[in-house]
Enzyme design. Structure first.
Site, short mmCIF file in Angstrom:
data_model
loop_
_atom_site.label_atom_id
_atom_site.label_comp_id
_atom_site.label_asym_id
_atom_site.label_seq_id
_atom_site.Cartn_x
_atom_site.Cartn_y
_atom_site.Cartn_z
N TYR A 30 54.83 65.72 29.88
CA TYR A 30 54.44 66.17 31.20
C TYR A 30 55.24 67.40 31.60
CZ TYR A 30 51.56 62.16 31.44
OH TYR A 30 50.57 61.26 31.16
N LEU A 31 54.56 68.35 32.22
CA LEU A 31 55.18 69.56 32.72
C LEU A 31 55.41 69.50 34.22
CD1 LEU A 31 53.09 72.12 30.65
CD2 LEU A 31 55.42 71.32 30.20
#
Length: 157
Positions: A30-31
């Protein structure tokens, strides 16, 4: 707008393996994650990379997915939040639908989650014995929550 309607279950045993395909190795990270929104990168079999934006909470969510160059995905991995999730996803026919069975490895083993994408919230489907407790509304079992959790919820298979 892309929409996914998905129900999620824990696994009860491994009888699902009898009808499963060979599976796909998935690494995802996840960013960005905040309530109601996540931005993730998923790498499949080290041959394909997808950037996905999910919005909303619960069974019906917005979902926008775009293929990106594999090299870009590898570069973005350095910016990941939390843990990088590793799992093998198996597809299992379930009547006209398909169950996606995620067998997690690493710190999340022996967690097995089963997702069934539906055309609408009330769509009926066969419920085989290997489908355990439903966790669709339990936010601890979203992949984003699993990646960010200090102690993820685990369930025996």
């Amino acid at each position: 707008m892309g929409t996914e309607i998905e129900r999620k279950f824990l696994s009860r045993g491994e009888a699902w393996r009898e009808a499963a395909d060979e599976g796909t190795e998935i690494r995802q990270f996840y960013l960005a994650v905040r309530e109601g929104l996540s931005l993730r990168v998923r790498i499949k079999n080290e041959t394909q990379a997808l950037l996905t934006v999910k919005s909303g909470i619960g069974m019906r969510r917005g979902e926008f997915e775009y293929e990106i160059p594999l090299a870009d995905a590898h570069d973005l991995e350095a910016a990941h939040l939390g843990a990088v999730l590793r799992k093998r996803r198996y597809r299992v026919p379930l009547g006209a639908l398909t169950a996606e069975v995620d067998v997690f490895s690493g710190d999340l083993a022996p967690l097995v989650l089963i997702e069934i994408e539906l055309p609408d919230e009330d769509h009926p489907f066969a419920r085989p014995d290997w489908l355990g407790d439903e966790v669709s509304e339990d936010g601890r079992y979203t992949n984003a929550a699993l990646a960010l959790a200090e102690r993820p919820p685990l369930a025996a298979t």
